[in-house]
Design a protein around this motif. Structure first.
Motif, PDB file in Angstrom:
ATOM      1  N   ALA A  56       1.868   6.943  -6.719  1.00  0.00           N
ATOM      2  CA  ALA A  56       0.533   7.707  -7.168  1.00  0.00           C
ATOM      3  C   ALA A  56       0.884   9.124  -6.699  1.00  0.00           C
ATOM      4  O   ALA A  56       0.627  10.187  -7.590  1.00  0.00           O
ATOM      5  CB  ALA A  56      -0.615   7.310  -6.154  1.00  0.00           C
ATOM      6  N   GLY A  57       1.588   9.441  -5.835  1.00  0.00           N
ATOM      7  CA  GLY A  57       2.035  10.905  -5.428  1.00  0.00           C
ATOM      8  C   GLY A  57       3.387  11.293  -6.141  1.00  0.00           C
ATOM      9  O   GLY A  57       3.986  12.328  -5.745  1.00  0.00           O
ATOM     10  N   GLY A  58       3.928  10.604  -7.185  1.00  0.00           N
ATOM     11  CA  GLY A  58       5.205  11.029  -8.142  1.00  0.00           C
ATOM     12  C   GLY A  58       6.319  10.519  -7.527  1.00  0.00           C
ATOM     13  O   GLY A  58       7.342  10.993  -7.981  1.00  0.00           O
ATOM     14  N   ARG A  59       6.417  10.010  -6.247  1.00  0.00           N
ATOM     15  CA  ARG A  59       7.631   9.504  -5.664  1.00  0.00           C
ATOM     16  C   ARG A  59       8.200   8.237  -6.564  1.00  0.00           C
ATOM     17  O   ARG A  59       7.457   7.440  -6.916  1.00  0.00           O
ATOM     18  CB  ARG A  59       7.443   9.393  -4.241  1.00  0.00           C
ATOM     19  N   LEU A  60       9.363   8.146  -6.335  1.00  0.00           N
ATOM     20  CA  LEU A  60      10.123   6.813  -6.873  1.00  0.00           C
ATOM     21  C   LEU A  60      10.088   6.836  -8.509  1.00  0.00           C
ATOM     22  O   LEU A  60      10.880   5.904  -9.058  1.00  0.00           O
ATOM     23  CB  LEU A  60       9.596   5.560  -6.452  1.00  0.00           C
ATOM     24  N   THR A 101       9.884  -0.740  -9.709  1.00  0.00           N
ATOM     25  CA  THR A 101       8.832  -0.709  -8.625  1.00  0.00           C
ATOM     26  C   THR A 101       7.768  -1.873  -8.758  1.00  0.00           C
ATOM     27  O   THR A 101       7.023  -2.206  -8.135  1.00  0.00           O
ATOM     28  CB  THR A 101       8.220   0.511  -8.303  1.00  0.00           C
ATOM     29  N   ASP A 102       7.374  -2.153 -10.245  1.00  0.00           N
ATOM     30  CA  ASP A 102       6.664  -3.063 -10.393  1.00  0.00           C
ATOM     31  C   ASP A 102       7.023  -4.460  -9.889  1.00  0.00           C
ATOM     32  O   ASP A 102       6.074  -5.438  -9.464  1.00  0.00           O
ATOM     33  CB  ASP A 102       6.600  -3.476 -12.060  1.00  0.00           C
ATOM     34  N   VAL A 104       0.899  -1.255  -0.011  1.00  0.00           N
ATOM     35  CA  VAL A 104       0.009  -0.104  -0.017  1.00  0.00           C
ATOM     36  C   VAL A 104       0.905   1.256  -0.050  1.00  0.00           C
ATOM     37  O   VAL A 104       0.645   2.242  -0.798  1.00  0.00           O
ATOM     38  CB  VAL A 104      -0.912   0.180   1.275  1.00  0.00           C
ATOM     39  N   THR A 105       1.907   1.241   0.783  1.00  0.00           N
ATOM     40  CA  THR A 105       2.733   2.326   0.867  1.00  0.00           C
ATOM     41  C   THR A 105       3.454   2.616  -0.427  1.00  0.00           C
ATOM     42  O   THR A 105       3.760   3.846  -0.848  1.00  0.00           O
ATOM     43  CB  THR A 105       3.790   2.199   2.007  1.00  0.00           C
ATOM     44  N   LEU A 106       4.003   1.727  -1.166  1.00  0.00           N
ATOM     45  CA  LEU A 106       4.498   1.806  -2.495  1.00  0.00           C
ATOM     46  C   LEU A 106       3.738   2.262  -3.459  1.00  0.00           C
ATOM     47  O   LEU A 106       4.075   3.157  -4.245  1.00  0.00           O
ATOM     48  CB  LEU A 106       5.311   0.269  -2.793  1.00  0.00           C
ATOM     49  N   THR A 107       2.437   1.847  -3.496  1.00  0.00           N
ATOM     50  CA  THR A 107       1.553   2.391  -4.381  1.00  0.00           C
ATOM     51  C   THR A 107       1.265   3.616  -4.303  1.00  0.00           C
ATOM     52  O   THR A 107       1.086   4.521  -5.267  1.00  0.00           O
ATOM     53  CB  THR A 107       0.109   1.389  -4.275  1.00  0.00           C
TER      54      THR A 107
END
Length: 251
Positions: free
Chosen positions: A37-41, A210-211, A30-33
């Motif tokens: 979504a917030g443009g990080r990573l 990240t996938d 959840v944190t990674l997603t």
């Protein structure tokens, strides 16, 4: 050959024990997603993708393509697991191994595919299929691009399926060997393919880094859920009780 002592109906042990690990895996996904979504990573994903495109000599590229075949579910993982389950079912006089394979198929289908559809992320290679699509747009999650080449990348199905299905294959091999499968063989089957696929899918630009990391978290979570099921004690309909022998507790 003997049956190990067990308490009927109690979830099978997993390592590390406890639901805290499952909670951490889910929280990590959840944190990674949310971060993506917030443009990080996204910059990290782009950097890794560009490095892979810049370092792909033919011998290394085709070697990675061959190893990447380890993640083919339709014509490799499910048929192998199904064949092993049939062999264990015949030897143990039990339909339970087939139940394991069927449940694994339903669980992976009901989780990995819907997540891909929901998150709408293009693969790095989508920019090759459609040169007008800049990588900075392809890397975005929850995009508004047309479906097809621009979705279904997050999480990596190859990596998530490999963690779950090779775990099932290792369990069935252990049952087929009556618990005498060498530890080195078990670990090779269990851990090598997912690790190889995490590297090859990223290197080949089939998926963003990240996938693969998301698939790692999801695959481990699904694997732990499947391993907890007391397969030898699952109630069976009357006609199947004649084929209800144990298979996970026989060593």
């Amino acid at each position: 050959m003997r049956e190990t002592t067990r308490v009927r109906g109690v979830p099978r042990p997993v390592r590390p024990a406890g639901w805290w690990c499952d909670a951490l895996l889910l929280a990590g996904l959840v944190t990674l997603t949310v971060a993506l979504a917030g443009g990080r990573l996204l910059g990290l994903d782009l950097a890794v993708s560009r490095w892979a495109y810049a370092h792909d000599p033919a011998p290394l590229y085709w070697t990675a393509r061959v190893f990447n075949l380890l993640g083919q579910g339709g014509w490799l993982l499910m048929p192998v697991a199904g064949g092993l389950a049939a062999a264990v079912a015949w030897r143990r006089h039990s339909v339970r191994p087939l139940l394991l394979v069927a449940t694994t198929f339903v669980l992976t289908t009901a989780t990995i595919g819907p997540l891909k559809l929901w998150t709408d992320r293009a693969a790095p290679s989508a920019t090759v299929k459609a040169p007008f699509l800049p990588p900075e747009e392809a890397v975005e999650i929850f995009n508004r691009l047309p479906e097809g080449a621009y979705s279904m990348s997050y999480p990596s199905g190859h990596v998530a399926n490999a963690i779950v299905w090779y775990g099932v294959i290792a369990l069935l091999l252990t049952a087929l060997a009556a618990g005498r499968l060498p530890t080195a063989v078990y670990r090779l089957v269990r851990f090598a393919p997912p690790a190889i696929l995490l590297v090859t899918t990223t290197y080949l630009n089939f998926h963003w880094l990240t996938d693969g990391l998301a698939a790692l978290l999801l695959g481990l979570l699904l694997d732990r859920l499947l391993r907890r099921v007391p397969w030898d004690d699952v109630p069976l309909p009357g006609r199947l009780r004649a084929w209800s022998g144990p298979f996970t507790s026989v060593t």
